[in-house]
Design an enzyme around this catalytic site. Structure first.
Site, PDB file in Angstrom:
ATOM      1  N   SER A  45      41.841  44.488  29.707  1.00 42.74           N
ATOM      2  CA  SER A  45      40.828  44.839  28.717  1.00 42.74           C
ATOM      3  C   SER A  45      41.511  45.512  27.542  1.00 42.74           C
ATOM      4  O   SER A  45      42.633  46.013  27.677  1.00 42.74           O
ATOM      5  CB  SER A  45      39.818  45.798  29.349  1.00 42.74           C
ATOM      6  OG  SER A  45      39.037  46.427  28.346  1.00 42.74           O
ATOM      7  N   TYR A  82      35.897  52.416  34.649  1.00 43.87           N
ATOM      8  CA  TYR A  82      36.363  51.108  34.196  1.00 43.87           C
ATOM      9  C   TYR A  82      37.804  51.201  33.695  1.00 43.87           C
ATOM     10  O   TYR A  82      38.655  50.387  34.049  1.00 43.87           O
ATOM     11  CB  TYR A  82      35.435  50.627  33.080  1.00 43.87           C
ATOM     12  CG  TYR A  82      35.731  49.243  32.542  1.00 43.87           C
ATOM     13  CD1 TYR A  82      35.411  48.111  33.283  1.00 43.87           C
ATOM     14  CD2 TYR A  82      36.312  49.072  31.293  1.00 43.87           C
ATOM     15  CE1 TYR A  82      35.664  46.839  32.781  1.00 43.87           C
ATOM     16  CE2 TYR A  82      36.568  47.809  30.789  1.00 43.87           C
ATOM     17  CZ  TYR A  82      36.234  46.687  31.534  1.00 43.87           C
ATOM     18  OH  TYR A  82      36.490  45.434  31.040  1.00 43.87           O
TER      19      TYR A  82
HETATM   20  N1  LIG Z   1      32.751  41.260  27.962  1.00 39.15           N
HETATM   21  C1  LIG Z   1      33.662  42.062  27.445  1.00 39.15           C
HETATM   22  O1  LIG Z   1      33.475  42.631  26.375  1.00 39.15           O
HETATM   23  C2  LIG Z   1      34.963  42.302  28.158  1.00 39.15           C
HETATM   24  C3  LIG Z   1      35.976  42.991  27.496  1.00 39.15           C
HETATM   25  C4  LIG Z   1      37.178  43.203  28.140  1.00 39.15           C
HETATM   26  C5  LIG Z   1      37.380  42.722  29.422  1.00 39.15           C
HETATM   27  N2  LIG Z   1      36.372  42.046  30.066  1.00 39.15           N
HETATM   28  C6  LIG Z   1      36.646  41.543  31.428  1.00 39.15           C
HETATM   29  O2  LIG Z   1      36.406  40.148  31.477  1.00 39.15           O
HETATM   30  C7  LIG Z   1      36.163  39.777  32.824  1.00 39.15           C
HETATM   31  C8  LIG Z   1      34.960  38.845  32.871  1.00 39.15           C
HETATM   32  O3  LIG Z   1      33.803  39.560  32.533  1.00 39.15           O
HETATM   33  P1  LIG Z   1      32.674  39.037  31.544  1.00 39.15           P
HETATM   34  O4  LIG Z   1      32.782  39.833  30.328  1.00 39.15           O
HETATM   35  O5  LIG Z   1      32.701  37.564  31.458  1.00 39.15           O
HETATM   36  O6  LIG Z   1      31.348  39.586  32.275  1.00 39.15           O
HETATM   37  P2  LIG Z   1      30.367  38.922  33.306  1.00 39.15           P
HETATM   38  O7  LIG Z   1      29.534  37.950  32.575  1.00 39.15           O
HETATM   39  O8  LIG Z   1      29.700  40.042  34.001  1.00 39.15           O
HETATM   40  O9  LIG Z   1      31.333  38.140  34.301  1.00 39.15           O
HETATM   41  C9  LIG Z   1      31.951  38.750  35.410  1.00 39.15           C
HETATM   42  C10 LIG Z   1      31.580  37.973  36.637  1.00 39.15           C
HETATM   43  O10 LIG Z   1      32.234  38.513  37.797  1.00 39.15           O
HETATM   44  C11 LIG Z   1      31.265  38.556  38.822  1.00 39.15           C
HETATM   45  N3  LIG Z   1      31.604  39.526  39.863  1.00 39.15           N
HETATM   46  C12 LIG Z   1      31.266  40.836  39.930  1.00 39.15           C
HETATM   47  N4  LIG Z   1      31.714  41.368  41.066  1.00 39.15           N
HETATM   48  C13 LIG Z   1      32.366  40.388  41.728  1.00 39.15           C
HETATM   49  C14 LIG Z   1      33.028  40.311  42.969  1.00 39.15           C
HETATM   50  N5  LIG Z   1      33.107  41.366  43.781  1.00 39.15           N
HETATM   51  N6  LIG Z   1      33.567  39.131  43.361  1.00 39.15           N
HETATM   52  C15 LIG Z   1      33.465  38.046  42.554  1.00 39.15           C
HETATM   53  N7  LIG Z   1      32.841  38.044  41.379  1.00 39.15           N
HETATM   54  C16 LIG Z   1      32.299  39.207  40.967  1.00 39.15           C
HETATM   55  C17 LIG Z   1      30.004  38.907  38.128  1.00 39.15           C
HETATM   56  O11 LIG Z   1      28.871  38.594  38.926  1.00 39.15           O
HETATM   57  P3  LIG Z   1      27.515  39.468  38.704  1.00 39.15           P
HETATM   58  O12 LIG Z   1      27.117  39.283  37.274  1.00 39.15           O
HETATM   59  O13 LIG Z   1      26.560  38.898  39.664  1.00 39.15           O
HETATM   60  O14 LIG Z   1      27.897  40.892  38.999  1.00 39.15           O
HETATM   61  C18 LIG Z   1      30.081  38.049  36.895  1.00 39.15           C
HETATM   62  O15 LIG Z   1      29.597  36.770  37.126  1.00 39.15           O
HETATM   63  C19 LIG Z   1      35.973  41.070  33.585  1.00 39.15           C
HETATM   64  O16 LIG Z   1      37.167  41.363  34.298  1.00 39.15           O
HETATM   65  C20 LIG Z   1      35.757  42.098  32.502  1.00 39.15           C
HETATM   66  O17 LIG Z   1      36.126  43.393  32.882  1.00 39.15           O
HETATM   67  C21 LIG Z   1      35.178  41.834  29.457  1.00 39.15           C
END
Ligand SMILES: NC(=O)c1ccc[n+]([C@@H]2O[C@H](COP(=O)([O-])OP(=O)(O)OC[C@H]3O[C@@H](n4cnc5c(N)ncnc54)[C@H](OP(=O)(O)O)[C@@H]3O)[C@@H](O)[C@H]2O)c1
Ligand SMILES: *[C@@H]1O[C@H](CO)[C@@H](O)[C@H](O)[C@H]1NC(C)=O
Length: 318
Positions: free
Chosen positions: A170, A183
């Site tokens: 991140s 986080y």
């Molecule tokens: N969006 C941002 O601004 C941002 C910025 C920096 C980094 N990131 C990182 O990018 C990655 C993807 O996140 P995203 O932004 O695309 O958000 P997201 O839409 O919430 O995608 C994350 C996915 O991981 C799933 N998940 C949660 N717990 C899990 C587990 N124990 N085993 C398997 N899957 C699980 C979630 O399911 P549920 O929704 O059902 O919980 C969700 O579908 C994450 O590592 C996040 O920290 C995001």
């Protein structure tokens, strides 16, 4: 003298030109299998679609294999994509996913796994004193130990084909922020783990990339109005009375409002992140670190990492 300068410039341009051409070279997707975690929504969902379209053999790990999103993903993709039940915190599910992928690769006469994308993630907010130990443990169990668990399980298959590990850290993996500590500690962990792994994997020809997205909250499911309301209700109830009184309900509600605002602002288009992930999987010479983020976060990261604290504190943490 003039001739030397012209020659010097021309060769510089040539070197840069060749370097940028080399950087664009793609690997052949044929017979290359990729495991992505957390494909129910967000970056994982979109990446699995994109790699399927390019002809990769995609194993899309979902937290809910039978959920609406997983079904939608299955419909939108080819028979080269397999949906897997995969909670990255669950040892049994990880080992079952390994068995399935391993035997599937054998049937297809494939040697190993080209890439693992550790994408699954979760987030919370709130000050150190507002969060329970359980919250710290839960967030790191998914973001950090989930990444380590999956990587350890699949490295034997990745080593076989000199493949890659791609970890989503991140923009908050190398700088702190008030109200985000559960986080932030998990993502600092992902960053440290990835760096150690990268050095260890050199002798195996396995490449490790780190992706550091900026703020794409508005474009994914990582924070929603609903999840923030739920998290904040639980957080307030679990706080000690002393902490409730010391901070006050007004300050608490204010920070919930800020979080809700934050979850709706920021970039709505995830393509910078999906393109970075795609690049890390498909390029012959992937980068060590990708930083898909807007100018504000590029400047902030530079200031936070390289300027004296009296400047960075004044600008971003007053
Ligand atoms: N969006 C941002 O601004 C941002 C910025 C920096 C980094 N990131 C990182 O990018 C990655 C993807 O996140 P995203 O932004 O695309 O958000 P997201 O839409 O919430 O995608 C994350 C996915 O991981 C799933 N998940 C949660 N717990 C899990 C587990 N124990 N085993 C398997 N899957 C699980 C979630 O399911 P549920 O929704 O059902 O919980 C969700 O579908 C994450 O590592 C996040 O920290 C995001
Ligand atoms: C599946 O992948 C193979 C090889 O990468 C490709 O030739 C084929 O067209 C793909 N199948 C579908 C249905 O897209």
């Amino acid at each position: 003298m003039f001739v030397e300068i012209v020659l010097g410039f021309t060769s510089l341009i040539a070197v840069f030109g060749i370097a940028s051409l080399i950087k664009r070279v793609d690997v052949d997707p044929k017979g290359k299998a990729v495991l992505i975690t957390g494909c129910d929504t967000g970056f994982g969902y979109q990446l699995s679609k994109a790699l399927d379209r390019l002809g990769y053999l995609v194993y899309a790990g979902c937290l809910f294999q039978d959920g609406e999103n997983a079904k939608e993903l299955e419909k939108a993709t080819s028979s080269n994509l397999t949906i897997l039940q995969l909670d990255v915190t669950n040892d049994k599910q990880v080992s079952e996913a390994f068995q399935l992928i391993n035997s599937n690769l054998n049937v297809k006469n494939l040697n190993g796994l080209w890439a693992v994308v550790n994408n699954a993630g979760t987030s919370t907010f709130g000050h150190v004193e507002w969060n329970t130990m359980d919250t710290y443990k839960f967030v790191s169990e998914v973001n950090l130990f989930g990444t380590i668990r999956i990587t350890k399980a699949f490295l034997p298959l990745i080593r076989k084909v000199k493949g890659r590990v791609i970890n989503i850290a991140s923009g908050l993996a190398r700088q702190g922020a008030a109200g985000r500590s559960p986080y932030v500690v998990s993502k600092y962990g992902v960053e440290g783990f990835s760096q150690c792994l990268r050095y260890e994997m050199k002798e195996w020809g396995v490449h490790v990339s780190i992706i550091e997205p900026g703020n794409f909250v508005a474009a994914t499911n990582i924070f929603t109005d609903e999840s923030i309301s739920k998290l904040s209700k639980k957080m307030w109830e679990e706080m000690s009375e002393e902490v409730q009184e010391a901070y006050g309900k007004g300050v608490f509600d204010g920070s919930v409002q800020i979080m809700k605002y934050y979850s709706e602002c920021g970039v709505k288009d995830t393509s910078p992140v999906v393109n970075s992930l795609k690049d890390a999987v498909t390029k012959k010479y992937p980068k060590v670190r990708y930083e898909p983020k807007d100018l504000y976060w590029h400047v902030r990261t530079f200031v936070m990492l390289h300027m004296p604290h009296f400047i960075s504190d004044r600008l971003y943490h007053f």
